[in-house]
Design an enzyme around this catalytic site. Structure first.
Site, PDB file in Angstrom:
ATOM      1  CG  ASP A 160      -9.058  -9.260  12.027  1.00 12.98           C
ATOM      2  OD1 ASP A 160      -9.583  -8.274  12.412  1.00 12.98           O
ATOM      3  OD2 ASP A 160      -7.940  -9.505  12.436  1.00 12.98           O
ATOM      4  CG  ASP A 202      -2.442  -0.324   0.830  1.00 14.46           C
ATOM      5  OD1 ASP A 202      -2.691  -0.699  -0.339  1.00 14.46           O
ATOM      6  OD2 ASP A 202      -3.284  -0.291   1.803  1.00 14.46           O
TER       7      ASP A 202
END
Length: 720
Positions: A433, A143
């Site tokens: 998550d 990223d």
């Protein structure tokens, strides 16, 4: 797999019956004691007495704290209702040509906080998994768009030409080069320890690894990287003559397009780009998600997971296999509880006995509305989709670039849940998550917890107080915001999953609320001690047994679980200490952040945890010394709480000796003593230690003086 093994199970689930009975007996006794406690508090609130009016506010605050603690305790017991363990038999798997392909996803964002060499070690360990190379595909999401990371990928591929055959030839268990060449891994190759050929090969590989390290370190560090950039996708490949001929897994570098005007959705956004890109390149039915510092510590981990995914009894509803997070740099007593012992050794096993643990790392109607405009990606959703991709031709990378662009998700349902369909990892939380796992379970999917004797993945734990509390603030904010939005487990979950499983998720979202009762119980009884206001029964009152039992019951249950999971008495004390430090700081700040985001005052933010090594801080951690060089926002409340307790204890003892009401104030004296003992490292940091990790006098003196002045002012107001 031999024909004789085909009828044998790939895994077996064992219910831990003795522990189950102990847990349920404890629940019965402790909950009964809580009912007596509530009876005692309610009786006081309804009694008619002159003292009730003056004591009402502190009694209500303490009672409210006890109610919150009790509800969080009830949620926590769901983990202990049916603990299980599992046995796995990877040797019974089908032959390699019948195993399904796997895509490995690794995410990194900042080469400063996540050193490139460590990230490449994770990449190499994933490439070296004991799995058919043609069915293994490794994707790295960068990223940061860093040239250093891309350069590291190219060099890692070159080194892998030597490293992978070496691992296979000598059947190494630890295939992370950094860990393998450390002194701790000498027993990893005991079968070849006396072989001169092996020693020569090892020395040769070590020299190449040192050259690989130096090449990464020598790369120009002044090459700036930008968090806003166009997409970069490169299939990493090279050809070198004179190296062992070995089939290599596919290795792909992906840096998605990022623009200031487009939301990036942090790690969930990066994972969704990898899902799209991999779908038109390798399109494997299974993915392995790794943190950039969580290297593969055992090459059989993928095969272990397949023992569940290929089990016909559970595979139709199985969404993921969760391995425990273990860390290679944990000290003996782990003063910061960085390994999260309770979470992975108690709670995840307990959830596995219900419908499976949380992820700690998908009708084909109106597909373009859900998945975007890529025809190639939509084709990949069919099970028989295979793309003949001649890697290296730039024209064949046009589709992945489209899928990695900022605009691709506009008008689609990526990161959302629509009509029980999850379109990638969900965006509603920075803890993607947890949320993705929760919604999967809400849609009737299951998971399993696999904990082999040898840790299959090892990461780098945070080893200083500042990073621990910063990381905790981010986690607890993300978890608590899921408890106050539409995904509240007690509303959204109860209608979609069993009660006990919903309570497990509820504990995860609401345990940051420990900050409220802890702040109250660590200040209100102590202030009342200073002013002679009793909040607990006399020593001669039979109800005192209830309060003592509840307190000792909770402590001894925690001690039992620490000892059963391989911990020590010292480890138990350290867990109590860091729990208190976290509760008064990052639990509180996490809850406040979540509330501010809920009302729109703050924007969601995500800062990668610093994984770069600091030798001085690491040495303090290994010596079990707290590093108090943390932000003042963390140190000030810890110091203030400690000062309140030690001042009130001294003042309370003086008052008790004058008045002679020790019988009424005994529990409050003990409570202050407990807080002081748990925070003994504060005393060390203030008056004993002389190292760099001690508490700064320039911070401590103003905080202590201000707290003492406020206490004196409070005492004067009471006297007036």
């Amino acid at each position: 797999m031999d024909s004789s093994d085909r009828s044998l199970p790939l895994n077996i689930c064992h219910v831990q019956k003795l522990l189950l009975m102990v847990n349920r007996l404890y629940m019965l006794l402790h909950s009964t004691a809580l009912l007596f406690l509530f009876h005692y508090r309610l009786c006081f609130l309804f009694q008619q007495s002159e003292s009730r009016e003056s004591h009402l506010l502190p009694w209500i605050l303490v009672f409210a704290s006890e109610i919150i603690l009790s509800f969080v305790w009830i949620f926590d017991q769901a983990y202990r209702w049916r603990p299980v363990s599992r046995s796995v038999f990877p040797q019974r798997l089908p032959q390699d040509d019948k195993l399904p392909p796997i895509d490995v996803f690794i995410c990194t964002a900042d080469p400063t906080k996540e050193p490139t060499l460590d990230v490449m070690n994770t990449v190499l360990s994933a490439m070296a998994l004991d799995y058919p190379a043609q069915k293994l595909h490794v994707y790295l999401s960068d990223d940061g768009g860093s040239p250093m990371t891309l350069h590291g990928m190219r060099e890692a591929r070159k080194f892998a030409r030597w490293w992978l055959p070496f691992c296979t030839r000598y059947k190494l268990r630890n295939r992370c080069p950094k860990a393998y060449f450390s002194a701790l891994e000498e027993d990893d190759h005991s079968d070849f320890a006396t072989s001169s050929v092996y020693m020569a090969d090892k020395q040769k590989i070590k020299e190449k690894y040192e050259a690989f390290k130096e090449d990464i370190k020598a790369f120009r560090k002044d090459r700036a990287f930008s968090r806003d950039h166009t997409s970069v996708i490169e299939v990493i490949q090279e050809s070198i003559i004179g190296v062992d001929i070995v089939e290599m897994p596919l290795l792909v570098y992906v840096s998605r397009e990022k623009k200031p005007s487009h939301p990036h959705h942090f790690k969930a956004g990066a994972l969704n780009v990898l899902l799209r890109v991999s779908s038109v390149m390798s399109n494997s039915p299974y993915i392995l998600v790794l943190d950039c510092d969580m290297f593969c510590n055992d090459p059989t981990s993928a095969r272990y997971a397949m023992c569940f995914h290929l089990d016909p009894k559970i595979s139709s509803s199985l969404s993921f296999v969760q391995f425990p997070q273990k860390f290679h740099n944990i000290s003996k007593n782990d003063i910061y509880d960085s390994q999260m012992r309770s979470l992975f050794t108690v709670q995840w096993r307990g959830m596995d006995g219900l419908k499976g643990p949380v992820m700690s790392g998908t009708d084909l109607l109106q597909l373009k509305e859900y998945f975007g405009t890529s025809n190639e990606f939509i084709k990949s959703l069919t099970q028989n989709y295979i793309r003949d991709l001649a890697f290296g031709k730039n024209t064949l990378l046009e589709e992945p670039h489209l899928l990695a662009s900022c605009e691709y998700e506009i008008g689609s349902k990526w990161g959302q849940e629509e009509s029980r369909l999850l379109v990638g990892f969900l965006y509603d939380s920075v803890v993607e998550d947890y949320l993705t796992g929760f919604v999967l379970h809400s849609n009737r999917w299951t998971s399993v917890f696999c904990e082999p004797p040898r840790p299959h993945f090892l990461g780098s734990a945070t080893t200083n107080l500042n990073d621990v509390l910063i990381q905790g603030t981010r986690w607890y904010c993300g978890l608590f915001e899921n408890g106050i939005n539409r995904f509240c487990p007690l509303i959204y979950g109860l209608s979609r999953m069993p009660l006990l499983q919903s309570l497990c998720f509820a504990w995860l979202t609401y345990f940051p609320l420990y900050c409220l009762p802890l702040w109250c119980l660590a200040t209100i009884p102590q202030l009342c001690l200073l002013n002679g206001i009793p909040l607990y029964p006399k020593v001669s009152d039979p109800f005192v047994i209830i309060f003592v039992f509840i307190f000792l019951s909770a402590l001894l249950k925690h001690l039992q679980e620490v000892l059963l999971t391989g911990g020590t008495l010292h480890k138990w004390i350290n867990e109590q200490r860091i729990w208190m430090m976290k509760s008064v700081t990052c639990h509180l700040y996490g809850c406040l952040d979540a509330l501010l985001k809920k009302v729109g005052v703050r924007e969601a933010s995500f800062l990668p945890t610093n994984k770069s090594e600091d030798n001085e801080r690491t040495l303090l951690y290994q010596m079990d010394k707290y590093d108090f060089r943390a932000s003042n926002i963390f140190i000030v409340p810890i110091l203030a709480l400690f000062t309140i307790n030690i001042s009130c204890f001294v003042g309370g003892v003086y008052r008790v000796l004058l008045v002679g009401d020790c019988d009424k104030m005994f529990i409050q004296l003990c409570l202050a003593v407990f807080v002081i003992i748990v925070n003994y490292p504060i005393i060390e940091g203030l008056v004993i230690r002389k190292d760099q990790g001690r508490i700064s006098k320039s911070v401590a003196i103003p905080v202590i003086l201000a707290t003492v002045v406020l206490l004196a002012f409070f005492k004067l107001l009471r006297n007036v």
